[in-house]
Write an enzyme that holds these catalytic residues in place. Structure first.
Site, PDB file in Angstrom:
ATOM      1  CB  SER A 133      -9.200  30.888  15.631  1.00 21.54           C
ATOM      2  OG  SER A 133      -9.229  31.097  14.232  1.00 21.54           O
ATOM      3  CE1 TYR A 146     -12.960  28.387  16.473  1.00 27.39           C
ATOM      4  CE2 TYR A 146     -12.446  29.149  14.022  1.00 27.39           C
ATOM      5  CZ  TYR A 146     -11.787  28.485  15.031  1.00 27.39           C
ATOM      6  OH  TYR A 146     -10.498  28.322  15.385  1.00 27.39           O
TER       7      TYR A 146
HETATM    8  O1  NJP Z   1      -8.199  20.526  14.891  1.00 25.96           O
HETATM    9  P1  NJP Z   1      -8.224  19.318  14.879  1.00 25.96           P
HETATM   10  P2  NJP Z   1      -6.873  21.513  14.687  1.00 25.96           P
HETATM   11  N1  NJP Z   1     -11.257  18.277  25.675  1.00 25.96           N
HETATM   12  O2  NJP Z   1     -10.263  18.911  14.789  1.00 25.96           O
HETATM   13  C1  NJP Z   1      -9.064  18.533  20.640  1.00 25.96           C
HETATM   14  C2  NJP Z   1      -7.528  26.080  16.464  1.00 25.96           C
HETATM   15  N2  NJP Z   1      -7.804  26.327  15.076  1.00 25.96           N
HETATM   16  O3  NJP Z   1      -6.146  20.809  15.190  1.00 25.96           O
HETATM   17  O4  NJP Z   1     -10.612  14.940  22.868  1.00 25.96           O
HETATM   18  C3  NJP Z   1     -10.290  17.568  25.109  1.00 25.96           C
HETATM   19  O5  NJP Z   1      -7.397  18.396  14.111  1.00 25.96           O
HETATM   20  C4  NJP Z   1      -9.630  17.272  20.076  1.00 25.96           C
HETATM   21  O6  NJP Z   1      -9.824  16.233  21.172  1.00 25.96           O
HETATM   22  P3  NJP Z   1     -10.302  15.467  21.035  1.00 25.96           P
HETATM   23  C5  NJP Z   1      -8.941  25.294  16.718  1.00 25.96           C
HETATM   24  O7  NJP Z   1      -9.739  25.994  17.158  1.00 25.96           O
HETATM   25  C6  NJP Z   1      -7.714  25.817  13.466  1.00 25.96           C
HETATM   26  O8  NJP Z   1      -7.070  22.060  13.918  1.00 25.96           O
HETATM   27  O9  NJP Z   1      -9.605  13.495  20.845  1.00 25.96           O
HETATM   28  N3  NJP Z   1      -9.450  18.388  23.805  1.00 25.96           N
HETATM   29  C7  NJP Z   1      -8.330  17.230  19.235  1.00 25.96           C
HETATM   30  O10 NJP Z   1      -6.816  16.664  19.432  1.00 25.96           O
HETATM   31  C8  NJP Z   1      -8.623  24.693  17.082  1.00 25.96           C
HETATM   32  O11 NJP Z   1      -8.260  25.242  18.799  1.00 25.96           O
HETATM   33  C9  NJP Z   1      -8.170  26.021  12.236  1.00 25.96           C
HETATM   34  O12 NJP Z   1     -11.508  14.959  19.773  1.00 25.96           O
HETATM   35  C10 NJP Z   1     -10.713  18.370  22.891  1.00 25.96           C
HETATM   36  C11 NJP Z   1      -8.702  18.644  19.491  1.00 25.96           C
HETATM   37  O13 NJP Z   1      -8.818  19.807  19.808  1.00 25.96           O
HETATM   38  C12 NJP Z   1      -6.829  24.580  17.393  1.00 25.96           C
HETATM   39  O14 NJP Z   1      -6.840  24.822  15.767  1.00 25.96           O
HETATM   40  C13 NJP Z   1      -7.770  27.221  12.147  1.00 25.96           C
HETATM   41  C14 NJP Z   1     -11.937  18.936  23.743  1.00 25.96           C
HETATM   42  C15 NJP Z   1      -8.883  19.156  17.514  1.00 25.96           C
HETATM   43  O15 NJP Z   1      -8.037  18.367  16.483  1.00 25.96           O
HETATM   44  C16 NJP Z   1      -6.219  22.972  16.743  1.00 25.96           C
HETATM   45  O16 NJP Z   1      -7.439  22.102  15.861  1.00 25.96           O
HETATM   46  C17 NJP Z   1      -7.601  28.210  13.370  1.00 25.96           C
HETATM   47  C18 NJP Z   1     -12.636  19.334  24.512  1.00 25.96           C
HETATM   48  N4  NJP Z   1     -13.346  19.078  25.325  1.00 25.96           N
HETATM   49  C19 NJP Z   1      -7.502  27.691  14.568  1.00 25.96           C
HETATM   50  N5  NJP Z   1     -12.349  19.089  22.330  1.00 25.96           N
HETATM   51  C20 NJP Z   1      -7.514  25.320  11.116  1.00 25.96           C
HETATM   52  N6  NJP Z   1      -7.774  24.329  11.057  1.00 25.96           N
HETATM   53  O17 NJP Z   1      -8.041  25.505  10.068  1.00 25.96           O
HETATM   54  C21 NJP Z   1     -11.884  19.026  21.262  1.00 25.96           C
HETATM   55  O18 NJP Z   1      -7.675  29.102  12.699  1.00 25.96           O
HETATM   56  N7  NJP Z   1     -10.721  18.562  21.375  1.00 25.96           N
END
Ligand code: NJP
Length: 240
Positions: A133, A146
């Site tokens: 990020s 975060y």
């Molecule tokens: O968010 P979201 P993003 N085990 O909430 C999964 C970074 N980022 O696509 O388990 C396995 O739509 C969760 O899956 P589920 C951010 O920090 C974002 O934006 O089914 N999976 C979902 O698929 C992150 O690292 C922004 O709930 C786990 C996914 O994570 C990455 O981008 C800015 C889990 C999250 O999808 C993807 O985030 C930035 C677990 N324990 C960095 N916990 C931004 N959107 O602005 C969660 O700088 N997941």
């Protein structure tokens, strides 16, 4: 044979878009996330594989790695699972949220990488990608929990890159600014108004924008390592 690419957190946002981009790019894709129904549907759509995965649970990580071994072994690992919960000043920090952010964004990243590294090494053209990020190098008021986690992910990237020098394994960190995904809803516990606030005055990135960065980095010739990609929306200055 197509290279096997693992995408964690493939049930929404950047992970789902990356899975689609890699499948289009000729990879065989293995999806992991906790929301199994969503990854099953996506696997069917792109002709990939799906298995439940909680990156913060070492048993789940080991089980997932055994499964990708059966699929022939991973060549690419996109460590995308992560997120933020809450946005509070240090004086009001909530321990459970900070632990969750550390466990998913740092421990989960390290455990997944450790578990899949033998397969990635063996593939001869391995690549570990980390979705970090912009908050991995800059912090902001209210964002310490975060940012601390994403600074931690950035540290894991830096060490891993050095530890793998001399091997045919590439390591890339993608550090996005604001991306319109479910991230905001998780961060603000479903409060749509708050989730939209950080996008005011800018056109946020789409998940596909970030996915394209990943696809580009992993399809460059094997001797080219993109260390780090900082990508943010036009007009976005500081992280919020
Ligand atoms: O968010 P979201 P993003 N085990 O909430 C999964 C970074 N980022 O696509 O388990 C396995 O739509 C969760 O899956 P589920 C951010 O920090 C974002 O934006 O089914 N999976 C979902 O698929 C992150 O690292 C922004 O709930 C786990 C996914 O994570 C990455 O981008 C800015 C889990 C999250 O999808 C993807 O985030 C930035 C677990 N324990 C960095 N916990 C931004 N959107 O602005 C969660 O700088 N997941």
């Amino acid at each position: 044979d197509a290279r096997l690419a693992v995408v964690t957190g493939a049930s929404s946002g950047i992970g789902a878009a990356t899975a689609r981009a890699l499948a289009k790019g000729g990879f065989e894709v293995a999806l992991g996330a906790r929301r199994k129904k969503r990854i099953d549907a996506l696997a069917e759509e792109i002709g990939g594989h799906a298995r439940e995965l909680d990156v913060a649970d070492s048993n789940s990580v080991e089980d997932f790695a055994a499964w990708t071994e059966e699929l022939g072994g991973a060549s690419v690992l996109v460590n995308n699972a992560g997120g933020a919960k809450g946005l509070e000043p240090v004086a009001e920090m909530r321990e459970d949220r900070w632990r969750w952010m550390y466990e998913v964004n740092v421990l989960g990243l390290a455990m997944m990488t450790k578990a899949l590294l033998p397969q990635i090494r063996r593939s001869g053209n391995g690549h570990v990608v980390i979705i970090g990020s912009a908050a991995g190098t800059e912090t902001y008021a209210g964002g310490a929990g975060y940012a601390a986690a994403k600074f931690g992910a950035h540290a894991v990237f830096g060490s891993l890159r050095l530890e793998l020098l001399g091997e045919d394994v590439r390591v890339t960190e993608v550090m996005p600014g604001a991306v319109r995904t479910e991230f905001g809803l998780v961060r603000f516990e479903g409060d749509e108004e708050k989730a939209e606030a950080p996008y005011k005055g800018i056109t946020p990135l789409t998940p596909e924008d970030v996915a394209e960065c990943v696809r580009w980095a992993v399809t460059l010739p094997p001797h080219v390592n993109v260390d780090r990609l900082d990508v943010r929306p036009v007009r976005q200055g500081a992280v919020t």
